[in-house]
Scaffold this active site. Structure first.
Site, short mmCIF file in Angstrom:
data_model
loop_
_atom_site.label_atom_id
_atom_site.label_comp_id
_atom_site.label_asym_id
_atom_site.label_seq_id
_atom_site.Cartn_x
_atom_site.Cartn_y
_atom_site.Cartn_z
N PHE A 142 0.87 -1.17 0.00
CA PHE A 142 0.00 0.00 0.00
C PHE A 142 0.90 1.22 0.00
O PHE A 142 1.64 1.46 0.97
CB PHE A 142 -0.87 -0.05 1.25
CG PHE A 142 -1.85 1.09 1.41
CD1 PHE A 142 -3.11 1.02 0.83
CD2 PHE A 142 -1.53 2.20 2.17
CE1 PHE A 142 -4.03 2.05 1.01
CE2 PHE A 142 -2.43 3.23 2.35
CZ PHE A 142 -3.69 3.16 1.77
N THR A 179 5.95 -0.75 2.93
CA THR A 179 6.03 -2.08 3.53
C THR A 179 5.69 -3.16 2.51
O THR A 179 4.74 -3.02 1.74
CB THR A 179 5.08 -2.17 4.73
OG1 THR A 179 5.50 -1.26 5.74
CG2 THR A 179 5.07 -3.59 5.32
N ARG A 259 -4.80 2.62 11.94
CA ARG A 259 -4.42 3.29 13.18
C ARG A 259 -4.89 2.53 14.42
O ARG A 259 -4.19 2.47 15.42
CB ARG A 259 -4.96 4.73 13.17
CG ARG A 259 -4.22 5.61 12.19
CD ARG A 259 -4.92 6.92 11.90
NE ARG A 259 -4.14 7.69 10.92
CZ ARG A 259 -4.56 8.78 10.32
NH1 ARG A 259 -5.77 9.26 10.59
NH2 ARG A 259 -3.78 9.42 9.46
N GLN A 295 8.66 -0.63 46.77
CA GLN A 295 7.42 0.09 46.48
C GLN A 295 7.50 0.93 45.21
O GLN A 295 6.51 1.11 44.50
CB GLN A 295 7.03 0.97 47.66
CG GLN A 295 5.61 1.51 47.56
CD GLN A 295 5.21 2.32 48.77
OE1 GLN A 295 5.67 3.43 48.96
NE2 GLN A 295 4.34 1.74 49.61
N GLY A 356 17.72 -4.55 33.99
CA GLY A 356 19.15 -4.31 33.88
C GLY A 356 19.74 -4.95 32.64
O GLY A 356 19.21 -4.84 31.53
N GLY A 357 20.84 -5.65 32.82
CA GLY A 357 21.52 -6.29 31.69
C GLY A 357 20.64 -7.30 30.98
O GLY A 357 20.76 -7.48 29.75
N GLU A 387 1.66 5.52 9.75
CA GLU A 387 0.20 5.57 9.57
C GLU A 387 -0.40 6.80 10.26
O GLU A 387 -1.46 6.75 10.86
CB GLU A 387 -0.45 4.26 10.03
CG GLU A 387 -0.01 3.10 9.16
CD GLU A 387 -0.75 1.81 9.39
OE1 GLU A 387 -1.94 1.89 9.73
OE2 GLU A 387 -0.15 0.75 9.22
N GLU A 391 1.49 13.20 16.48
CA GLU A 391 1.11 14.61 16.47
C GLU A 391 -0.13 14.84 15.60
O GLU A 391 -1.00 15.66 15.93
CB GLU A 391 2.28 15.46 15.97
CG GLU A 391 3.46 15.53 16.93
CD GLU A 391 4.35 14.29 16.90
OE1 GLU A 391 5.26 14.20 17.74
OE2 GLU A 391 4.14 13.41 16.03
#
Length: 408
Positions: A142, A179, A259, A295, A356-357, A387, A391
């Site tokens: 598309f 795509t 969307r 916490q 972490g790692g 798509e 914004e």
């Protein structure tokens, strides 16, 4: 630790308002994702883009399993569901939970953008292509974006041009970020024509069509994109979609559905990152306590659990709005994309931080263990861009509030 972790959504999310047919689709797709897709997902998510790496076998398996029929009415060879949009979005979440790139390339573009637009093609084209699409025998693309036109799809910005000739049209121009283009059999192409825009279906084997090498991207590696060049390409009259000059409407209708799909993909990625990190936090000890006992992280993940609930409910509601042909479709779909795509990056970032790692690594050389968070984080960013950038989604929502005469 294993990359297959308990689904927290099954513990705290309630499918209360989903129809039985949609629950059946969720189970069908989840079984497929776990048994067929998961064993190859790490490879798909981390192999650099190439035509050779495109998952042809997986596409065929999806066709054989009936997944590619889910979005379509029986007249097109589809499943004929009462709520096809809802089922499609549920499918996207389940596939994106395991591989965002597969969800984007083989469902969002293949079935929503290409498949939905195909509904508006001429009867002879629909009769020819829908059976092959549902069986996973063809790949569709598309094409709206160009080097200088993506968010702004106006006649002024668009450069790809069609001109009427005897028996059809001639297309010249260039598209970008398309795509599936390196492997597509057919492509819907938005062209400018005089003072309007027209959508044409191009057979990618036509003389004058040239596709560049796949782009090397930050994420979604199995979603192949490339530049496409049209050099006086002939397209027969029967390949006109809808009416001449009404191409933008056809494009935006498909993009609006897409969307919602991006929002659903975001929820899938966010849930996958959330689940992996939650399981890790309950196992990993530091200063004599598991991380889950701190916490700070309890509150952080309680907030994310709430946001996941809201994002999932929003895309489900947007899909139902489409299926029930309710008003305010555009604003609801914009909200679903905005919230779902943003959440994926936020959850993935904090999931990596808490792990972490083990969040930052793809594969641990000492043990051969494979880890998913790094790929999810990379894959999540594009959801805020394609798509319709987020914004733009805010503008769509603002128009619903204040009116187009005020927002523009």
């Amino acid at each position: 630790m294993s990359t297959v972790t308990p689904r927290i959504s099954d513990q705290i999310y309630d499918d209360l308002w989903l129809p039985d047919e949609t629950l059946a689709v969720r189970k069908q797709v989840r079984d497929f994702a776990e048994t067929v897709l998961r064993p190859i997902a790490h490879q798909l998510n981390n192999t650099p883009e190439s035509v050779a790496a495109f998952p042809w076998q997986l596409l065929k398996q999806m066709g054989n399993a009936g997944l590619l029929r889910i979005p379509f009415e029986k007249q097109y060879g589809g499943a004929g569901l009462e709520y096809p949009t809802l089922a499609t979005m549920i499918m996207l979440e389940e596939i994106a939970y395991v591989s965002s790139g597969v969800a984007a390339a083989l469902i969002d573009v293949q079935l929503i953008l290409f498949g939905h637009t195909l509904k508006h093609a001429q009867p002879s084209i629909k009769e020819k292509l829908f059976p092959a699409l549902c069986r996973g025998e063809i790949v569709g693309a598309f094409a709206t974006s160009e080097p200088d036109a993506s968010t702004d799809l106006s006649v002024k910005a668009l450069k790809t041009e069609a001109r009427k000739v005897e028996g059809g049209y001639r297309i010249s121009g260039r598209k970008r970020w398309i795509t599936n283009s390196p492997v597509a059999h057919y492509m819907f192409v938005l062209c400018k024509m005089e003072d309007g825009m027209t959508m044409l279906l191009v057979d990618m084997s036509s003389d004058g069509v040239r596709v560049g090498e796949p782009d090397k991207k930050m994420g979604n590696h199995c979603q192949l994109t490339a530049d496409v060049y049209f050099e006086d390409v002939f397209v027969p009259d029967e390949n006109l979609v809808g009416n001449s000059g009404a191409g933008l409407k056809a494009a935006l209708t498909s993009l609006t559905l897409g969307r919602v799909g991006i929002g659903a993909c975001g929820v899938g990625m966010a849930q996958a990152a959330f689940d992996f990190a939650s399981a890790y936090m309950k196992q990993r000890e530091i200063f004599g306590k598991t991380i889950a006992q701190f916490q700070y992280w309890q509150f952080k993940f309680a907030e994310y659990a709430t946001q996941l609930e809201n994002a999932r409910n929003l895309y489900v509601k947007a899909a139902l709005v489409v299926d029930k042909k309710r008003p305010n479709i555009q604003s609801m779909c914009a909200m679903a994309k905005l919230i779902g795509s943003s959440l994926a990056g936020d959850v993935a970032r904090d999931a990596i931080q808490v792990c972490g790692g083990y969040g930052f690594v793809k594969e641990l050389a000492a043990t051969g263990e494979q880890f998913p968070l790094e790929a999810i984080y990379r894959d999540s960013k594009i959801g805020e861009i394609y798509e319709g950038a987020n914004e733009v989604q805010r503008l769509v929502i603002a128009r619903a509030i204040f009116g187009k005469e005020c927002v523009g």
